[in-house]
Scaffold this active site. Structure first.
Site, PDB file in Angstrom:
ATOM      1  CG  HIS A  71      -0.037   2.176  -3.380  1.00  0.00           C
ATOM      2  ND1 HIS A  71       0.470   0.967  -2.917  1.00  0.00           N
ATOM      3  CD2 HIS A  71       0.955   2.743  -4.107  1.00  0.00           C
ATOM      4  CE1 HIS A  71       1.721   0.827  -3.342  1.00  0.00           C
ATOM      5  NE2 HIS A  71       2.039   1.897  -4.078  1.00  0.00           N
TER       6      HIS A  71
ATOM      7  CG  ASP B 276       3.346   4.366  -7.210  1.00  0.00           C
ATOM      8  OD1 ASP B 276       2.913   3.971  -6.111  1.00  0.00           O
ATOM      9  OD2 ASP B 276       4.187   3.732  -7.885  1.00  0.00           O
TER      10      ASP B 276
ATOM     11  CG  HIS C 138       1.209  -0.805  -7.603  1.00  0.00           C
ATOM     12  ND1 HIS C 138       0.782   0.401  -8.131  1.00  0.00           N
ATOM     13  CD2 HIS C 138       2.259  -0.489  -6.804  1.00  0.00           C
ATOM     14  CE1 HIS C 138       1.537   1.387  -7.678  1.00  0.00           C
ATOM     15  NE2 HIS C 138       2.444   0.875  -6.858  1.00  0.00           N
TER      16      HIS C 138
ATOM     17  NE  ARG D  28       8.827  -8.423  -3.920  1.00  0.00           N
ATOM     18  CZ  ARG D  28       8.285  -7.225  -4.090  1.00  0.00           C
ATOM     19  NH1 ARG D  28       7.722  -6.602  -3.085  1.00  0.00           N
ATOM     20  NH2 ARG D  28       8.302  -6.652  -5.279  1.00  0.00           N
TER      21      ARG D  28
HETATM   22  C1  LIG Z   1       6.823  11.278  -3.847  1.00  0.00           C
HETATM   23  C2  LIG Z   1       6.073  10.575  -3.032  1.00  0.00           C
HETATM   24  C3  LIG Z   1       5.150   9.482  -3.478  1.00  0.00           C
HETATM   25  C4  LIG Z   1       4.794   8.781  -2.184  1.00  0.00           C
HETATM   26  C5  LIG Z   1       4.703   9.960  -1.252  1.00  0.00           C
HETATM   27  C6  LIG Z   1       6.016  10.708  -1.551  1.00  0.00           C
HETATM   28  C7  LIG Z   1       7.199   9.944  -0.923  1.00  0.00           C
HETATM   29  C8  LIG Z   1       6.870   8.450  -0.692  1.00  0.00           C
HETATM   30  C9  LIG Z   1       5.972   7.823  -1.763  1.00  0.00           C
HETATM   31  C10 LIG Z   1       5.297   6.521  -1.324  1.00  0.00           C
HETATM   32  C11 LIG Z   1       6.136   5.258  -1.546  1.00  0.00           C
HETATM   33  C12 LIG Z   1       5.346   4.015  -1.077  1.00  0.00           C
HETATM   34  C13 LIG Z   1       3.887   4.025  -1.583  1.00  0.00           C
HETATM   35  C14 LIG Z   1       3.255   5.414  -1.377  1.00  0.00           C
HETATM   36  C15 LIG Z   1       1.774   5.375  -1.730  1.00  0.00           C
HETATM   37  C16 LIG Z   1       3.566   5.871   0.039  1.00  0.00           C
HETATM   38  O1  LIG Z   1       2.926   5.642   1.037  1.00  0.00           O
HETATM   39  O2  LIG Z   1       4.771   6.575   0.016  1.00  0.00           O
HETATM   40  C17 LIG Z   1       4.036   6.436  -2.161  1.00  0.00           C
HETATM   41  C18 LIG Z   1       3.535   7.894  -2.187  1.00  0.00           C
HETATM   42  C19 LIG Z   1       2.592   8.161  -3.358  1.00  0.00           C
HETATM   43  O3  LIG Z   1       2.850   7.736  -4.484  1.00  0.00           O
HETATM   44  O4  LIG Z   1       1.565   8.819  -3.116  1.00  0.00           O
HETATM   45  O1  LIG Z   2       7.632  -3.437  -3.335  1.00  0.00           O
HETATM   46  C1  LIG Z   2       6.921  -3.390  -4.327  1.00  0.00           C
HETATM   47  O2  LIG Z   2       6.904  -4.278  -5.169  1.00  0.00           O
HETATM   48  C2  LIG Z   2       5.979  -2.229  -4.532  1.00  0.00           C
HETATM   49  C3  LIG Z   2       6.504  -0.932  -3.971  1.00  0.00           C
HETATM   50  C4  LIG Z   2       5.601   0.217  -4.289  1.00  0.00           C
HETATM   51  O3  LIG Z   2       4.520   0.064  -4.810  1.00  0.00           O
HETATM   52  C5  LIG Z   2       6.039   1.589  -3.957  1.00  0.00           C
HETATM   53  O4  LIG Z   2       7.124   1.765  -3.340  1.00  0.00           O
HETATM   54  O5  LIG Z   2       5.305   2.532  -4.330  1.00  0.00           O
HETATM   55 FE   LIG Z   3       3.684   1.963  -5.508  1.00  0.00          FE
END
Ligand SMILES: C=C1C[C@]23C[C@H]1CC[C@H]2[C@@]12CCC[C@@](C)(C(=O)O1)[C@H]2[C@@H]3C(=O)O
Ligand SMILES: O=C(O)CCC(=O)C(=O)O
Ligand SMILES: [Fe+2]
Length: 372
Positions: A230, A232, A288, A298
């Site tokens: 994905h 961010d 990533h 981890r």
């Molecule tokens: C501020 C954010 C950014 C979110 C949504 C919201 C809260 C949680 C974040 C994450 C964190 C993990 C990867 C991701 C892809 C997910 O599934 O939740 C992120 C997402 C995004 O970057 O779109």
């Molecule tokens: O755990 C990781 O190394 C990646 C986590 C991540 O990509 C995220 O929280 O958006």
């Molecule tokens: Fe991420």
């Protein structure tokens, strides 16, 4: 952000029809977690063995830090930083607070479960709904105060967790502001041009989420996926990973998936979709993922940094002219999070306004990449 980010999630509730598995107790990979497109076995060491390309490491105390960061943003979209000013003690504290949370019994963690419409709380990654298989991870998201959830997790002893999160948020906000300013500087952008990001304002209005990620040891790591590929939806994300590798970034046209090795004391920074938009595609967001490990647990903490709610993000004036038209339309963070929650990897192209002109295209069009 609290109300607004949650608003964008409320529009796209995520329902999970499965029981949350306690991964640390599972001895054999269940079919629900077996990915057909899991990281191929030899993918993992490839970058390291060939040693052709390694993620840049920038010392923030270096007088050339701004240029080095600019180069890393243009060419990699990810880098590690040293001399970032976050104490080892705080990194240790957040790690043990996170580990404490994830080691609670499942029934206890589920008391702080994220609601389908919510953004904060315990659960599987939000993007899970886009994949047929489940990821080998669990997460805890904090937007605003973690107080309510912490009370549910530790009815008599929630202060410690809240204090660590508060301190982490405060310190990360400072670092994100500093990085943001250096990165804007590397684009030749001045304070007047991005009022909300003014160093004088110390990024007061900046918004963020903290995401704690846990990846238990996995009986069949080659068929599992910790966190699927994905980008961010942030300006930038600052990541602390424990001493176990797992984060990989996609290197277009090169080494494929490259591991970002944990360096003691360093933090990983990756460019998110909003900086991609701000920079009109000059600093592309990076795809990533996290892979898992047979023997080691981890843990990572992501600080997901975005603009203040209400601020519209669009390509910076200075980076736009007749030869380089704006490639993206203005969006707020809330709106973008909503688009991501609904369309996932199509989100960036959905806010794109015109086809790339020769040479000024989107350096990082992820559409062609298989993310599953
Ligand atoms: C501020 C954010 C950014 C979110 C949504 C919201 C809260 C949680 C974040 C994450 C964190 C993990 C990867 C991701 C892809 C997910 O599934 O939740 C992120 C997402 C995004 O970057 O779109
Ligand atoms: O755990 C990781 O190394 C990646 C986590 C991540 O990509 C995220 O929280 O958006
Ligand atoms: Fe991420």
């Amino acid at each position: 952000m609290p109300s607004r980010a949650s608003d964008s999630m409320r529009a796209q509730p995520v329902y999970f029809h499965h029981k949350q598995l306690d991964l640390s107790r599972v001895k054999k990979l269940p079919d629900s977690h077996a990915w057909t497109t899991a990281p191929p076995k030899d993918d993992y060491p490839r970058g390291e063995l060939l040693n052709v390309e390694t993620v840049p490491v920038v010392d923030l105390a270096d007088k050339n830090a701004q240029d080095l960061l600019g180069h890393a943003c243009r060419t990699w979209g990810v880098f590690q930083v040293k001399n970032h000013g976050i104490s080892k003690n705080l990194l240790d504290e957040i790690e043990s607070a996170g580990k404490g949370l994830f080691s609670l019994p499942m029934h206890q963690k589920l008391k702080a479960a994220r609601s389908p419409e919510g953004v904060s709380g315990y659960g599987v990654a939000r993007i899970s709904s886009f994949f047929p298989k489940l990821m080998w991870s669990e997460g805890f998201t904090i937007v605003g105060s973690p107080l309510e959830h912490a009370r549910q997790l530790w009815p008599h002893d929630y202060h410690k967790f809240c204090n660590v999160m508060k301190e982490y948020e405060k310190e990360m906000k400072k670092l994100a502001g500093k990085l943001m300013w250096l990165i804007l500087g590397s684009l030749g952008v001045t304070e007047e041009e991005v009022k909300w990001a003014s160093p004088k304002g110390a990024f007061e209005g900046g918004n963020a989420a903290i995401q704690l990620n846990s990846y238990p040891a996995c009986p069949e790591p080659d068929r599992a996926m910790g966190l699927a590929a994905h980008t961010d939806s942030t300006i930038l994300t600052i990541l602390h990973q424990n001493n176990t590798s797992g984060l990989q970034v996609l290197r277009d046209g090169g080494a494929g998936w490259v591991t970002v090795p944990p360096l003691p004391g360093a933090l990983v920074v990756n460019i998110g979709d909003l900086l991609h938009i701000l920079s009109n595609g000059l600093y592309p967001s990076v795809l990533h993922r996290a892979v898992v490990n047979r023997t080691r647990h981890r843990f990572s903490v992501a600080y997901l940094y975005g603009p203040p709610s209400g601020v519209t993000i669009s390509p910076l004036q200075k980076l736009v002219d007749q030869g380089r038209p704006p490639l993206y339309r203005p969006v707020t963070w809330t709106e973008y999070l909503g688009t991501k929650a609904k369309h996932f990897d199509k989100a960036l192209s959905l806010v794109r306004v015109c086809a790339p002109l020769n040479g000024f295209g989107d350096a990082n069009d992820h559409q062609s990449v298989t993310v599953g």
